[in-house]
Scaffold this active site. Structure first.
Site: not given
Ligand code: 6MZ
Length: 357
Positions: A18, A22, A102, A104, A162, A219, A222, A297-298
């Site tokens: 996960h 971005n 990601t 698109p 999205d 997801h 949340e 996640d990020d």
């Molecule tokens: C939900 C999330 C997220 O797709 O542009 N994204 N969506 N919950 C989360 N947890 C906090 N973290 C990221 O990567 C960025 C996009 O991933 C989703 C959001 O749509 C965010 O704009 P990409 O590569």
């Protein structure tokens, strides 16, 4: 956890299921991109610098940050650059299998279509040079250098829908995923701001994806929208992400169906989706032997890495090295790639088990 423990977590092979492209961009890259846009008068650098470096954002603020990140990263060459960097970063901490997701993006003003966005991603993958990359189901499309045996990472892609998108846009993403199957696209993710959009909007595209044999992860939970959580679980995705705001009824259902959960500890704490680590649902699920996978996640947005997530689980929940290794290895069962990849990963873990103490 001390430095030695962190080093141990880094040296252990790991599986990341996960990770949003971005959201995994290095802060240093974001700042560099922001500086350039600042000089061109498109943004005010000093404001952006503060937003990027802030580390306690609510879930809502995180999605505002993503809008900013997309302004910084959304042109073809930057998408290519960040893809290379993100894969190299995961490989450098011994992630041996990465499912990178990601969304698109279409941006007519710069001649970007969802397809050309993904082509830029693929270009970034092919430019990875610090590690061998296996990214295609046939196993034939591997970057190899001079025939030498080097570190290797499997990379597979999930295309994200999205929650702001329409049914048509979601369908376009699924069709693109199908067209890019032999380039390592294996599934679909539903993500984005959880208070935006309705489940019914995405259902036709998700159903179509399933009919065509793509894997699905959603997801889920949340925010405390029990009706949507129920609908998502009833849909029987192969995995779900987060599962933070479940009430009793939905917990029971999730557990009885044994749907694997992608757990993102730092993300949940930073966004205050879970108020404190000691009440995180990891504990309950882990005790119940429910299938779960630790994920970042990020990693950029939340300043973490997968090794850091294992360290956090160890210090917060008292997991020893054996338990952490087992947790990492168990993740193989829940990857979307085929049995051949699973076998190879099991062999990698077996070799690592002999070396690690
Ligand atoms: C939900 C999330 C997220 O797709 O542009 N994204 N969506 N919950 C989360 N947890 C906090 N973290 C990221 O990567 C960025 C996009 O991933 C989703 C959001 O749509 C965010 O704009 P990409 O590569």
């Amino acid at each position: 956890m001390n430095r030695q423990d962190m080093e141990w977590c880094v040296s252990m092979p790991k599986v990341e299921l996960h990770a949003h492209l971005n959201g995994s961009v290095r802060n240093s890259t974001l700042l560099e991109l922001a500086r350039v846009l600042g000089e061109r008068g498109i943004i005010v650098f000093s404001e952006v610098e503060n937003v990027i470096m802030k580390d306690d954002r609510t879930l809502h603020e995180v999605f505002k940050l993503f809008d900013l990140i997309h302004i910084l990263t959304t042109d073809h060459s930057t998408v290519t650059r960040i893809t290379t960097e993100v894969i190299e970063d995961f490989a450098s901490e011994n992630v041996v299998y990465l499912e990178l997701r990601t969304t698109p993006k279409r941006n007519d003003s710069i001649g970007m279509s969802k397809r050309s966005y993904m082509e830029a991603v693929m270009e970034g993958l092919k430019a990875v040079s610090s590690v061998d990359v296996d990214y295609a189901p046939t196993g034939l499309k591997t970057n190899t250098f001079n025939g030498t045996t080097r570190k290797k990472i499997y990379v597979r892609f999930l295309l994200s829908i999205d929650r702001r998108e329409s049914t048509e846009a979601a369908m376009e993403t699924v069709k693109l995923a199908l067209e890019m199957r032999d380039l390592g696209v294996i599934g679909i993710d539903l993500s984005g701001n959880p208070i935006v959009g309705n489940w019914a909007t995405f259902l036709p595209a998700l159903k179509y994806a399933r009919e065509q044999g793509l894997y699905l992860t959603l997801h889920c939970g949340e925010v405390p929208n029990q009706e949507e959580i129920k609908a998502m679980i009833d849909f029987l995705p192969q995995r779900i992400g987060h599962a933070c705001c479940f009430e009793e009824e939905n917990w029971k259902k999730l557990k009885s169906l044994k749907i694997p959960v992608e757990i993102c500890l730092t993300s949940n704490i930073r966004t205050e989706t879970i108020s404190s680590i000691d009440i995180h649902h990891f504990v309950d699920l882990y005790k119940a032997k429910h299938p779960l996978i630790l994920c970042t996640d990020d990693s950029g947005v939340f300043s973490t890495c997968l090794s850091g997530e294992y360290c956090l689980a160890s210090s917060a929940f008292g997991l020893g090295k054996t338990e952490m290794f087992q947790l990492a290895e168990n993740a193989i069962d829940f990857i979307f790639a085929d049995d051949g990849v699973k076998e190879d990963l099991r062999a990698t873990f077996e070799v690592a088990a002999e070396k690690l103490d």
